[in-house]
Design an enzyme around this catalytic site. Structure first.
Site, short mmCIF file in Angstrom:
data_model
loop_
_atom_site.label_atom_id
_atom_site.label_comp_id
_atom_site.label_asym_id
_atom_site.label_seq_id
_atom_site.Cartn_x
_atom_site.Cartn_y
_atom_site.Cartn_z
N ASP A 212 -27.64 9.20 32.57
CA ASP A 212 -27.84 10.63 32.22
C ASP A 212 -28.74 10.50 30.87
O ASP A 212 -29.23 9.37 30.40
CB ASP A 212 -26.61 11.22 31.75
N ASP A 214 -28.07 11.71 28.05
CA ASP A 214 -27.06 12.00 26.94
C ASP A 214 -27.25 13.80 26.87
O ASP A 214 -27.50 14.39 27.90
CB ASP A 214 -27.54 11.31 25.78
N1 LIG Z 1 -24.31 9.72 27.51
C1 LIG Z 1 -23.72 8.70 27.38
N2 LIG Z 1 -23.00 8.30 26.21
C2 LIG Z 1 -22.07 7.26 26.31
N3 LIG Z 1 -21.88 6.55 27.23
C3 LIG Z 1 -22.61 6.86 28.26
N4 LIG Z 1 -22.14 5.90 29.46
C4 LIG Z 1 -23.04 6.64 30.40
N5 LIG Z 1 -23.57 7.73 29.64
C5 LIG Z 1 -23.30 7.93 28.60
#
Ligand SMILES: Nc1ncnc2[nH]cnc12
Ligand SMILES: CSC[C@H]1O[C@H](OP(=O)(O)O)[C@H](O)[C@@H]1O
Length: 292
Positions: A212, A214
């Site tokens: 993703d 974030d």
């Molecule tokens: N955005 C994110 N923040 C922290 N850990 C993750 N693991 C997968 N995506 C994440």
């Protein structure tokens, strides 16, 4: 093997990676370390003739959250079972437009924003300070990079991983801050794992699989676990493929880490021998018998 040391590659599987493809299993170790039990029994086997150990970081069924993982027991158990190198696989969020969900990053730096995790094997009675300036093994990282490229997954060589405490994802302000620091990816587990591997003299590399953006990305919005899970499953398949191709490249004969990570404790122990606590020394023999 004719006298040369044998590779025993430990793989720590992160979110989505709870088993390996093609591993000829020869044993399952329900091991207790001086720091307690690891997340799950550790599988031992061979992949393309290479000795492998496999530990699902969060336990089978993903039972243990990042803050409650017994990182010391995980690394100590792998060391006690004869691991020579650790390849860690982790899901992560991305801070860069070009590091798209579905791509991989071979991490080479860390910023540790975790809090209150037991992050050293050493302590009162035997103090040690290892360098974390170059926290990953370049040889293992390069092999992982070449292999990920070969299986056709987009991959970046080098990147800074921000380790956050979690389990909640970042706020928008935090996400923007970490981006302004130049971080590339974010996750919740590589610290203190990488620090402990270094203390146990285990060359360590981290393959971070982007799930993703974030929450900084205005067109995408907040991280939702159901979206993460969709990408995670495809990423985990790619990781399993990568490991099948990586094993023959590493080969059964152990080659030294160019950074000499196997010998970092030669210069790290600072407590005078006659000032060491014998009980602490005894405990530490399970990960540092080479120097104790
Ligand atoms: N955005 C994110 N923040 C922290 N850990 C993750 N693991 C997968 N995506 C994440
Ligand atoms: C499933 S999203 C958050 C979760 O995924 C990552 O785990 P791992 O590093 O073990 O792959 C992240 O660090 C969080 O624990």
């Amino acid at each position: 093997m004719s006298g040369a040391a044998e590779t025993s590659l430990a793989v720590i599987g992160g979110s989505g990676l709870y088993d390996l493809d093609g591993l000829e299993i020869v044993g399952e170790h329900d091991i207790e370390t001086p720091w307690g039990k690891p997340s799950d029994p550790i599988l031992a086997g061979r992949l393309s003739g290479v000795r492998m150990l496999f530990l699902p970081r969060h336990g089978k069924g993903h039972r243990i959250p990042p803050s409650d993982l017994n990182y010391r027991a995980n690394i100590a158990a792998l060391k006690m079972l004869g691991a020579t190198d650790v390849l860690s696989i982790s899901a992560c969020g991305s801070f860069k437009e070009e590091l798209k969900p579905g791509s991989f990053v071979i991490v080479d730096q860390f910023i540790d924003r975790t809090r209150g995790r037991a992050s050293s094997f050493f302590g009162p009675g035997l103090v040690a300070h290892v360098s974390m300036a170059h926290p990953v093994c370049p040889r293992l990282s390069e092999l992982a990079f070449e292999t990920v490229k070969e299986i056709g997954v987009e991959v970046a060589y080098g990147g800074t991983y921000l380790a956050m405490e979690g389990p909640q994802f970042s706020s928008l302000a935090e996400s923007k801050l970490y981006r302004s620091w130049g971080c590339d990816v974010i996750g919740m587990t590589a610290m203190p794992e990488a620090k402990l591997a270094r203390e146990a003299e285990l060359p360590y590399a981290l393959v971070a699989m982007v799930t993703d953006y974030d929450c900084w990305h205005e067109e995408v919005g907040p991280v939702e676990v159901h979206n993460v899970l969709e990408v995670l499953m495809t990423n985990a398949d790619h990781a399993r493929n990568m490991l099948k191709s990586l094993a023959p490249k590493i080969g059964p004969e152990r080659k030294a880490c160019p950074q000499g990570i196997e010998n970092v404790l030669d210069f790290a122990l600072i407590t005078a021998p006659d000032a060491r606590d014998p009980a602490m020394v005894e405990k530490l023999r399970s990960i540092a018998s080479r120097v104790l």
